[in-house]
Motif scaffolding. Structure first.
Motif, PDB file in Angstrom:
ATOM      1  N   ASP A  50      20.920 -80.845  21.395  1.00 43.31           N
ATOM      2  CA  ASP A  50      21.534 -79.700  20.728  1.00 43.31           C
ATOM      3  C   ASP A  50      21.204 -79.740  19.237  1.00 43.31           C
ATOM      4  N   SER A  96      26.212 -74.567  11.768  1.00 38.84           N
ATOM      5  CA  SER A  96      26.477 -74.194  13.145  1.00 38.84           C
ATOM      6  C   SER A  96      25.880 -75.287  14.035  1.00 38.84           C
ATOM      7  N   LYS A 100      21.900 -72.984  20.649  1.00 46.26           N
ATOM      8  CA  LYS A 100      21.221 -71.811  20.110  1.00 46.26           C
ATOM      9  C   LYS A 100      21.942 -71.366  18.853  1.00 46.26           C
ATOM     10  N   VAL A 101      21.184 -70.948  17.854  1.00 48.16           N
ATOM     11  CA  VAL A 101      21.768 -70.455  16.607  1.00 48.16           C
ATOM     12  C   VAL A 101      21.066 -69.152  16.230  1.00 48.16           C
ATOM     13  N   GLU A 114      32.636 -69.290  16.626  1.00 45.66           N
ATOM     14  CA  GLU A 114      31.564 -69.351  17.611  1.00 45.66           C
ATOM     15  C   GLU A 114      30.404 -70.073  16.941  1.00 45.66           C
ATOM     16  N   ASP A 116      27.283 -70.099  17.706  1.00 54.42           N
ATOM     17  CA  ASP A 116      25.949 -69.559  17.966  1.00 54.42           C
ATOM     18  C   ASP A 116      25.506 -68.551  16.917  1.00 54.42           C
ATOM     19  N   SER A 128      16.265 -66.321  15.658  1.00 56.79           N
ATOM     20  CA  SER A 128      17.019 -67.039  16.674  1.00 56.79           C
ATOM     21  C   SER A 128      16.350 -68.390  16.884  1.00 56.79           C
TER      22      SER A 128
END
Length: 150
Positions: A50, A96, A100-101, A114, A116, A128
C-alpha cells in the motif's frame, strides 16, 4: 504509466507549485489510526505494498520524507480536521494512505477521512496513483518525477 521503485525508495511527483512523495508501507499487518473530528478513531489495515502519499505545497522534499517516515515507521496517527477549522488554511502538507490515491486541487486540505483522496497543487490534480507489486501506476503520463533513497 507504470513507475517501479523499491521499499527503500521514495517517488517524488513534481508539479508547478507542489510535490507529492510516495513510499510503500513496507510492513506486513500495519495499522493506521485516523482521528476524526467526531472524537472517534478509525483503524485502517494496510498491506505491505500500500501507498503513503504526502502532498507538500512548498515543494519541500525533506518535510515529505519526515512525514512519510513518521507515518510508516513511528505509527503516527492521521488527524482529520473540520472543513471550517482555522488550521486548514495553514497546512503546508497533507497525506493519504491506501491502495489508491486520487489527487485533487479542489478540496480543503486535511479534512477528508477517506484515504483515497489527497489535496494537491493544480498541475497534479486529476492524477490517480494506484499501487502495483513493483511500484505505482498513474492514470496519465507524468514526466516530472524522481526516485531517491528513502
Amino acid at each position: 504509466m507504470n513507475i517501479d521503485f523499491s521499499y527503500d525508495e521514495i517517488l517524488f511527483l513534481e508539479g508547478e507549485t507542489g510535490t507529492v512523495g510516495v513510499v510503500k508501507v513496507a510492513h506486513d499487518n500495519k495499522m493506521l489510526f485516523i482521528a476524526t473530528q467526531d472524537n472517534e478513531e478509525i483503524v485502517q489495515f494496510l498491506e505491505k505494498d500500500d501507498l503513503i502519499a504526502v502532498s507538500n505545497f512548498k515543494k519541500d522534499k525533506r518535510a515529505i520524507r519526515a512525514q512519510a517516515y513518521l507515518t510508516r515507521e513511528e505509527d503516527s496517527p492521521i488527524v482529520i480536521l473540520n472543513k471550517n477549522h482555522p488550521s486548514t488554511k495553514r497546512l503546508s502538507q497533507v497525506l493519504s494512505v491506501g491502495e489508491k490515491v486520487n489527487l485533487n486541487c479542489n478540496i480543503t486540505p486535511g479534512t477528508h477521512p477517506e484515504q483515497d483522496v489527497l489535496c494537491s497543487c493544480d498541475s497534479l490534480s486529476g492524477l490517480s496513483i494506484v499501487k502495483t507489486p513493483t511500484g505505482v501506476e498513474l492514470n496519465r503520463k507524468h514526466d516530472t518525477y524522481t526516485i531517491e533513497r528513502f
